[in-house]
Scaffold this motif. Sequence first.
Motif, PDB file in Angstrom:
ATOM      1  N   ALA A  42      43.891  41.281  33.215  1.00  0.00           N
ATOM      2  CA  ALA A  42      42.732  42.060  33.660  1.00  0.00           C
ATOM      3  C   ALA A  42      42.997  43.546  33.511  1.00  0.00           C
ATOM      4  O   ALA A  42      44.137  43.984  33.345  1.00  0.00           O
ATOM      5  CB  ALA A  42      42.418  41.730  35.114  1.00  0.00           C
ATOM      6  N   VAL A  43      41.911  44.299  33.585  1.00  0.00           N
ATOM      7  CA  VAL A  43      41.978  45.750  33.506  1.00  0.00           C
ATOM      8  C   VAL A  43      41.201  46.335  34.683  1.00  0.00           C
ATOM      9  O   VAL A  43      40.087  45.901  34.972  1.00  0.00           O
ATOM     10  CB  VAL A  43      41.433  46.249  32.140  1.00  0.00           C
ATOM     11  CG1 VAL A  43      39.993  45.872  31.934  1.00  0.00           C
ATOM     12  CG2 VAL A  43      41.655  47.731  31.958  1.00  0.00           C
ATOM     13  N   PRO A  44      41.792  47.303  35.405  1.00  0.00           N
ATOM     14  CA  PRO A  44      41.071  47.905  36.530  1.00  0.00           C
ATOM     15  C   PRO A  44      39.989  48.863  36.047  1.00  0.00           C
ATOM     16  O   PRO A  44      40.193  49.640  35.107  1.00  0.00           O
ATOM     17  CB  PRO A  44      42.162  48.645  37.305  1.00  0.00           C
ATOM     18  CG  PRO A  44      43.234  48.911  36.309  1.00  0.00           C
ATOM     19  CD  PRO A  44      43.150  47.821  35.286  1.00  0.00           C
ATOM     20  N   VAL A  45      38.829  48.795  36.701  1.00  0.00           N
ATOM     21  CA  VAL A  45      37.698  49.658  36.363  1.00  0.00           C
ATOM     22  C   VAL A  45      37.206  50.304  37.660  1.00  0.00           C
ATOM     23  O   VAL A  45      36.885  49.586  38.616  1.00  0.00           O
ATOM     24  CB  VAL A  45      36.547  48.850  35.727  1.00  0.00           C
ATOM     25  CG1 VAL A  45      35.367  49.760  35.408  1.00  0.00           C
ATOM     26  CG2 VAL A  45      37.019  48.097  34.486  1.00  0.00           C
ATOM     27  N   ASP A  65      44.140  38.282  52.724  1.00  0.00           N
ATOM     28  CA  ASP A  65      43.674  39.352  53.606  1.00  0.00           C
ATOM     29  C   ASP A  65      43.512  40.669  52.861  1.00  0.00           C
ATOM     30  O   ASP A  65      42.947  41.619  53.391  1.00  0.00           O
ATOM     31  CB  ASP A  65      44.656  39.561  54.765  1.00  0.00           C
ATOM     32  CG  ASP A  65      44.641  38.406  55.754  1.00  0.00           C
ATOM     33  OD1 ASP A  65      43.627  37.670  55.792  1.00  0.00           O
ATOM     34  OD2 ASP A  65      45.642  38.246  56.476  1.00  0.00           O
ATOM     35  N   LYS A  66      44.009  40.720  51.610  1.00  0.00           N
ATOM     36  CA  LYS A  66      43.999  41.968  50.841  1.00  0.00           C
ATOM     37  C   LYS A  66      43.020  41.985  49.693  1.00  0.00           C
ATOM     38  O   LYS A  66      42.739  43.044  49.140  1.00  0.00           O
ATOM     39  CB  LYS A  66      45.398  42.239  50.299  1.00  0.00           C
ATOM     40  CG  LYS A  66      46.429  42.443  51.375  1.00  0.00           C
ATOM     41  CD  LYS A  66      47.796  42.666  50.798  1.00  0.00           C
ATOM     42  CE  LYS A  66      48.810  42.822  51.929  1.00  0.00           C
ATOM     43  NZ  LYS A  66      50.156  43.013  51.436  1.00  0.00           N
ATOM     44  N   ALA A  67      42.512  40.812  49.262  1.00  0.00           N
ATOM     45  CA  ALA A  67      41.709  40.798  48.029  1.00  0.00           C
ATOM     46  C   ALA A  67      40.743  39.623  47.989  1.00  0.00           C
ATOM     47  O   ALA A  67      40.861  38.661  48.752  1.00  0.00           O
ATOM     48  CB  ALA A  67      42.628  40.736  46.818  1.00  0.00           C
ATOM     49  N   GLU A  68      39.804  39.747  47.043  1.00  0.00           N
ATOM     50  CA  GLU A  68      38.875  38.660  46.760  1.00  0.00           C
ATOM     51  C   GLU A  68      38.697  38.534  45.248  1.00  0.00           C
ATOM     52  O   GLU A  68      38.986  39.467  44.498  1.00  0.00           O
ATOM     53  CB  GLU A  68      37.537  38.889  47.454  1.00  0.00           C
ATOM     54  CG  GLU A  68      36.808  40.142  47.045  1.00  0.00           C
ATOM     55  CD  GLU A  68      35.560  40.393  47.879  1.00  0.00           C
ATOM     56  OE1 GLU A  68      35.172  39.543  48.694  1.00  0.00           O
ATOM     57  OE2 GLU A  68      34.955  41.475  47.702  1.00  0.00           O
ATOM     58  N   ARG A  69      38.207  37.372  44.832  1.00  0.00           N
ATOM     59  CA  ARG A  69      38.042  37.054  43.421  1.00  0.00           C
ATOM     60  C   ARG A  69      36.598  36.643  43.164  1.00  0.00           C
ATOM     61  O   ARG A  69      36.018  35.914  43.954  1.00  0.00           O
ATOM     62  CB  ARG A  69      38.990  35.914  43.037  1.00  0.00           C
ATOM     63  CG  ARG A  69      40.452  36.300  43.227  1.00  0.00           C
ATOM     64  CD  ARG A  69      41.370  35.086  43.207  1.00  0.00           C
ATOM     65  NE  ARG A  69      42.720  35.470  43.548  1.00  0.00           N
ATOM     66  CZ  ARG A  69      43.641  35.847  42.672  1.00  0.00           C
ATOM     67  NH1 ARG A  69      43.344  35.884  41.383  1.00  0.00           N
ATOM     68  NH2 ARG A  69      44.848  36.188  43.065  1.00  0.00           N
ATOM     69  N   GLY A  70      36.042  37.137  42.058  1.00  0.00           N
ATOM     70  CA  GLY A  70      34.652  36.856  41.735  1.00  0.00           C
ATOM     71  C   GLY A  70      34.520  35.954  40.524  1.00  0.00           C
ATOM     72  O   GLY A  70      35.259  36.095  39.548  1.00  0.00           O
ATOM     73  N   PHE A  71      33.555  35.036  40.603  1.00  0.00           N
ATOM     74  CA  PHE A  71      33.322  34.089  39.510  1.00  0.00           C
ATOM     75  C   PHE A  71      31.838  33.822  39.368  1.00  0.00           C
ATOM     76  O   PHE A  71      31.057  34.029  40.287  1.00  0.00           O
ATOM     77  CB  PHE A  71      34.090  32.785  39.745  1.00  0.00           C
ATOM     78  CG  PHE A  71      33.650  32.042  40.983  1.00  0.00           C
ATOM     79  CD1 PHE A  71      32.721  31.017  40.904  1.00  0.00           C
ATOM     80  CD2 PHE A  71      34.171  32.368  42.228  1.00  0.00           C
ATOM     81  CE1 PHE A  71      32.305  30.330  42.040  1.00  0.00           C
ATOM     82  CE2 PHE A  71      33.771  31.685  43.378  1.00  0.00           C
ATOM     83  CZ  PHE A  71      32.834  30.670  43.277  1.00  0.00           C
ATOM     84  N   PHE A  80      36.494  38.507  38.063  1.00  0.00           N
ATOM     85  CA  PHE A  80      36.839  39.722  38.786  1.00  0.00           C
ATOM     86  C   PHE A  80      37.918  39.472  39.838  1.00  0.00           C
ATOM     87  O   PHE A  80      38.016  38.383  40.402  1.00  0.00           O
ATOM     88  CB  PHE A  80      35.610  40.278  39.528  1.00  0.00           C
ATOM     89  CG  PHE A  80      34.396  40.466  38.672  1.00  0.00           C
ATOM     90  CD1 PHE A  80      34.331  41.482  37.737  1.00  0.00           C
ATOM     91  CD2 PHE A  80      33.302  39.620  38.807  1.00  0.00           C
ATOM     92  CE1 PHE A  80      33.206  41.663  36.951  1.00  0.00           C
ATOM     93  CE2 PHE A  80      32.164  39.785  38.034  1.00  0.00           C
ATOM     94  CZ  PHE A  80      32.114  40.814  37.100  1.00  0.00           C
ATOM     95  N   TRP A  81      38.670  40.511  40.119  1.00  0.00           N
ATOM     96  CA  TRP A  81      39.594  40.567  41.246  1.00  0.00           C
ATOM     97  C   TRP A  81      39.441  41.954  41.830  1.00  0.00           C
ATOM     98  O   TRP A  81      39.376  42.940  41.088  1.00  0.00           O
ATOM     99  CB  TRP A  81      41.033  40.362  40.776  1.00  0.00           C
ATOM    100  CG  TRP A  81      42.043  40.397  41.889  1.00  0.00           C
ATOM    101  CD1 TRP A  81      42.557  39.319  42.555  1.00  0.00           C
ATOM    102  CD2 TRP A  81      42.681  41.550  42.456  1.00  0.00           C
ATOM    103  NE1 TRP A  81      43.460  39.731  43.509  1.00  0.00           N
ATOM    104  CE2 TRP A  81      43.547  41.110  43.464  1.00  0.00           C
ATOM    105  CE3 TRP A  81      42.581  42.919  42.227  1.00  0.00           C
ATOM    106  CZ2 TRP A  81      44.316  41.963  44.231  1.00  0.00           C
ATOM    107  CZ3 TRP A  81      43.343  43.787  42.998  1.00  0.00           C
ATOM    108  CH2 TRP A  81      44.214  43.305  43.980  1.00  0.00           C
ATOM    109  N   ARG A  82      39.347  42.040  43.150  1.00  0.00           N
ATOM    110  CA  ARG A  82      39.314  43.373  43.751  1.00  0.00           C
ATOM    111  C   ARG A  82      40.027  43.362  45.094  1.00  0.00           C
ATOM    112  O   ARG A  82      39.843  42.479  45.930  1.00  0.00           O
ATOM    113  CB  ARG A  82      37.897  43.909  43.891  1.00  0.00           C
ATOM    114  CG  ARG A  82      36.973  43.154  44.788  1.00  0.00           C
ATOM    115  CD  ARG A  82      35.583  43.788  44.780  1.00  0.00           C
ATOM    116  NE  ARG A  82      34.677  43.004  45.605  1.00  0.00           N
ATOM    117  CZ  ARG A  82      33.371  43.089  45.539  1.00  0.00           C
ATOM    118  NH1 ARG A  82      32.799  43.905  44.680  1.00  0.00           N
ATOM    119  NH2 ARG A  82      32.611  42.358  46.320  1.00  0.00           N
TER     120      ARG A  82
END
Length: 129
Positions: A42-45, A65-71, A80-82
């Motif tokens: 992945a690449v951060p945007v 507790d630090k992140a979520e993933r999008g699909f 996505f990962w954020r």
Amino acid sequence: MTVRHARCLCGAVRVTIRGDLDDIAACHCSQCRRWSGHVWAAVPVPDDRLEIEGEEHVRWFKSSDKAERGFCDTCGSSMFWRGFGRGETDVAVGCLEPPTGLHLQRHIWTGSKGDYYEIADGVPQEERQ
């Protein structure tokens, strides 16, 4: 200004990215391997340079507790990962429309990579991120 486009497999979620991208990382942690089926690249945007069309089709899974993933809720594409509070969203490089003109810059979380492959491409490796 560079503009790139990405999409999920079915096209329900479409992404426009404005500006340069330069930090592609391949993550080898157990969560990313389960999420993607192998290695997550992945690449951060920055969020202010990211436009998501079809956002109603994006589902977010709180993976820690630090992140979520999008699909995509239609085709299941992992997109996505954020991390919470970071102000940026990592976009799966495999979703970008070619040619990307990008190159892998680092492997992260190699200390927990799968036992079924070796990393031998000469790209810098970090045991942790």
